[in-house]
Design an enzyme around this catalytic site. Sequence first.
Site, PDB file in Angstrom:
ATOM      1  N   GLU A 128       0.860  -1.186   0.000  1.00  0.00           N
ATOM      2  CA  GLU A 128       0.000   0.000   0.000  1.00  0.00           C
ATOM      3  C   GLU A 128       0.898   1.239   0.000  1.00  0.00           C
ATOM      4  OE1 GLU A 128      -2.829   0.333   3.210  1.00  0.00           O
ATOM      5  OE2 GLU A 128      -3.768   2.051   2.276  1.00  0.00           O
ATOM      6  N   GLY A 268       3.560   2.454  10.850  1.00  0.00           N
ATOM      7  CA  GLY A 268       3.295   1.695  12.070  1.00  0.00           C
ATOM      8  C   GLY A 268       3.028   0.228  11.795  1.00  0.00           C
ATOM      9  N   MET A 270       0.670  -2.671   8.809  1.00  0.00           N
ATOM     10  CA  MET A 270      -0.053  -2.811   7.545  1.00  0.00           C
ATOM     11  C   MET A 270      -0.976  -4.029   7.590  1.00  0.00           C
ATOM     12  SD  MET A 270      -0.648  -1.749   4.497  1.00  0.00           S
ATOM     13  CE  MET A 270      -1.841  -2.614   3.487  1.00  0.00           C
ATOM     14  N   HIS A 304      -6.526  -1.993  15.310  1.00  0.00           N
ATOM     15  CA  HIS A 304      -6.760  -1.247  14.068  1.00  0.00           C
ATOM     16  C   HIS A 304      -6.515  -2.133  12.842  1.00  0.00           C
ATOM     17  CE1 HIS A 304      -6.715   2.466  11.526  1.00  0.00           C
ATOM     18  NE2 HIS A 304      -5.900   1.719  10.792  1.00  0.00           N
ATOM     19  N   GLU A 305      -5.360  -2.768  12.814  1.00  0.00           N
ATOM     20  CA  GLU A 305      -5.039  -3.598  11.643  1.00  0.00           C
ATOM     21  C   GLU A 305      -5.985  -4.782  11.545  1.00  0.00           C
ATOM     22  OE1 GLU A 305      -3.172  -2.027   9.736  1.00  0.00           O
ATOM     23  OE2 GLU A 305      -2.288  -0.694  11.235  1.00  0.00           O
ATOM     24  N   HIS A 308      -9.310  -3.809  10.096  1.00  0.00           N
ATOM     25  CA  HIS A 308      -9.284  -3.597   8.647  1.00  0.00           C
ATOM     26  C   HIS A 308      -9.738  -4.845   7.889  1.00  0.00           C
ATOM     27  CE1 HIS A 308      -7.833   0.341   7.617  1.00  0.00           C
ATOM     28  NE2 HIS A 308      -6.660   0.242   8.202  1.00  0.00           N
TER      29      HIS A 308
HETATM   30  N1  B3K Z   1      -3.010   1.049   5.651  1.00  0.00           N
HETATM   31  C1  B3K Z   1      -1.722   1.210   6.267  1.00  0.00           C
HETATM   32  C2  B3K Z   1      -1.026   2.463   5.873  1.00  0.00           C
HETATM   33  C3  B3K Z   1      -0.365   2.399   4.555  1.00  0.00           C
HETATM   34  C4  B3K Z   1       0.440   3.645   4.302  1.00  0.00           C
HETATM   35  C5  B3K Z   1       0.965   3.685   2.910  1.00  0.00           C
HETATM   36  N2  B3K Z   1       1.804   4.828   2.707  1.00  0.00           N
HETATM   37  C6  B3K Z   1      -1.794   1.119   7.753  1.00  0.00           C
HETATM   38  C7  B3K Z   1      -3.077   1.451   8.372  1.00  0.00           C
HETATM   39  O1  B3K Z   1      -3.648   2.512   8.230  1.00  0.00           O
HETATM   40  O2  B3K Z   1      -3.619   0.609   9.028  1.00  0.00           O
HETATM   41 ZN    ZN Z   2      -5.538   1.859   8.833  1.00  0.00          ZN
END
Ligand code: B3K
Ligand code: ZN
Length: 880
Positions: A128, A268, A270, A304-305, A308
Amino acid sequence: MRTETPPTIRLKDYKPSDYLIDHVSLDVALQPTATGVVSILKMRPNPASRTVNAPVRLDGEALELKSVAINGETIGDNRYTLTENQLIIDDVPEGQFELTIETQCNPDANTALSGLYRSNDVYCTQCEAEGFRRITYFLDRPDVLATYQVRVEADRDTVPVLLANGNPVETGELADGRHFAVWQDPWPKPSYLFALVAGDLACVTDHFTTVSGRKVELRIYVEQGKQDRCDWAMQSLKASMAWDETAFGREYDLDIFMIVAVSDFNMGAMENKGLNVFNDKYILARADTATDQDYVNIEAIIAHEYFHNWTGNRITCRDWFQLCLKEGLTVFRDQEFTSDMRSRAVKRIQDVRTLRSHQFPEDAGPLAHPVRPQSYIEINNFYTATVYEKGAEVVRMFKTLLGAEKFAKALNIYFDRHDGDAATVEDFVTCMEEASGRDLAQFFNWYNHAGTPSVNTRLDWDQAAATATLTVSQSLSATPGQSEKPDMHIPLATGLIGPDGADMELVLSDGQRIDSGILELRSAKQSWTFSGITDRPVLSINRGFSSPVNLTTGQRDEDLLFLMANDHDAFNRWEAGQTLSRSIIMSAMQAIKDGDEPDVIDDYADALASVLASQELEPAFKAQMLALPSEADIANMQGRNVNPDLIQSARDQVRKAVGGRLAEQLESLAGDLPAGDYSPSATAAGQRALAYAALSLLGAAEPAKTAAAALSRFEAARHMSDMMGPLNMLAGLDVAERDQALDMFHQRFTDDHLIVDKWFSLHAMRKGPDAAAHIRALMQHDDFSITRPNRVRALIGTFAGMNQTGFNSASGDGYDVLAEVVMALDERNPQVAARMVSAFRSYQLMDRVRQDKARTALGLIRDKQNLSADTLEMVSRMLD
Ligand code: B3K
Ligand code: ZN
């Protein structure tokens, strides 16, 4: 200077892809400098595309193309065009076809840490937003969803662990000391969720049984020898999985869930499907290595992850403009999780502090952009506090407007309707409208308009008529590219408090009752007249920070003191204290300028004293009450011609006065630590937070005495939280004990990279004009390395982001240090460079001398040869 301008991508130009990819079969043969990738794509024309017989245009970057085949037949290079970032095949068969592409990439040369890279001998990916194109040629956009089968192959001895997304299906031995593993991900996903990790990693396992009885294997992979630092992460993962089932009805959907901790990572963490990759800072914790704050962060980021998996993975984004659809909603979800696990009131206060310190300055300066931006050059520059934190506030406002029940209904519609989709913000808002039957068109302005609205209130009490009229007005200043601003739809949670401290009933003069307490401000100016108000009411508005606005109530000190003592809304009790202390600091600034005596703070200190003495209030909340608004908050409030030295002197003076007045009470609180072994529980952490907030104020009042005591406490500490409490206090003082403690700290933890990062951060907080020189000296330290993102963030990020007087030194030295670091970083890692340069975002607030120095430093960066598009975009926006 660059010659070509990188293209601007616009939301209004969105077009569906001409082709779709239904299935990807990837074969990755890992080698440090020459990794071979064979990708077999099952493709077909996209029925949603209007173009017939379009060429296939695949994205690719830093790849070496070996061969291309269509339906198994290799095609010559006369049948395709290769540009710097595309592979274009003009003529493909009608209907379905299979495209086979063989490429090679170089993980060791990948210092950008985007795509496939190797750090500390571990192969790792970050895709990402647009990293997959650095692994193979692909339709690298989030609205192309495919199932994946991935075969990874590597050297058995040096790379024993081979991981990819989904479920494991096969492993085996090969000739020449190599081995392989095959993984299958049955859930269609966009390429940005692809992940592969391989190396010599240790593994900690556990399991979780989902609500429908599915047994899921849980694995956390870490550096060898760090297995005993994974308990908290595992516990947090299981808590997140359980919470998502009860709070949102979301169940996990694979046989296995894996987390890998790596030490060099651009961010942090992914959320790759089934294989989250984390910065090890947000996984590893043991009582003697991690602080309470580390424990809190780990719990929140794991959540958080994990969340997602539904908000982001099962329902993804149609294009990158919709980023807030997954990020704002997922931040909202992790905030709710932490509120349920810990204290809701304290969590809200902390989130608002973060919003004010990160998002409000962004919204007030040259980097302001809407929650859903309308254009970008480099999407990685838009993973911002606005998209994340303000995005979460927008979701929270839906909940406030709709009420918990209809909001839950709306989310269920969203999950049911869009599972498997690449969705848009409009899709999400439609669900909110359907569930509530409301027209939310005006509310949609929150997605499209940047800037923090200002809201002013006035309350007129008519004793004779027993009515109170509340008049509220709003305004929104122009932001870059948006000179015209509409009226916003602003939910304001409101109460009128009587002399007994209880809320009065809100009954409008036409008899309508407002039981929810929510007033909806929709025009520039609106009034509400409440009847039956026989006693003088005190207004409590924007309770719980119901809207992300800058509020001015013009309330007098007595009313603020009354709210501090009586408001049943804990957030507004805290907010009243902040408002009052901010005005005290501002008067102190004026007094310093005029050479006058500063304001008397007795009433404020007395109010704090009663908060501290309260039996009902929790320690974590009291700790929040003790922390004054930050120097940066005051600067933002002041809005222009800021002299950070003056703010710091005034703030220090007020802290000294408060600390002195409350010394006795603070002494006793500072010594009141939880008994027994370390526990990361909210209760124990709250008690420590209060003790160290008290110690910090004492340090302001009596530096010499407190520093000596803090050094002894540091030496006697039995875990990291009890070490960092005194250290944080000492870091802000100019005393010998500071240097002694920091030296001991470094000696003791030389081999622990996460703790060495903490050591650098503490140094970065050194106040005053010498700070920049100190940073320069530390950059020469053996332990400093510009190639390690965590180290750069610890030293330079802390300095530029948190050290107001050091970074904004009138000499311009602080700006120069940052400019030099950004330019050096940009050549290796544009994403991190562009992130670091955003520390300049508030330079226009400063006085003329500082502004000029900052502009010169930014100009130097802009004029650098071969500057990346990432950094160029940021610098140009700030110089425009
Ligand atoms: N989705 C990733 C962040 C990606 C950043 C790319 N530059 C982490 C997060 O928001 O959970
Ligand atoms: Zn996120």
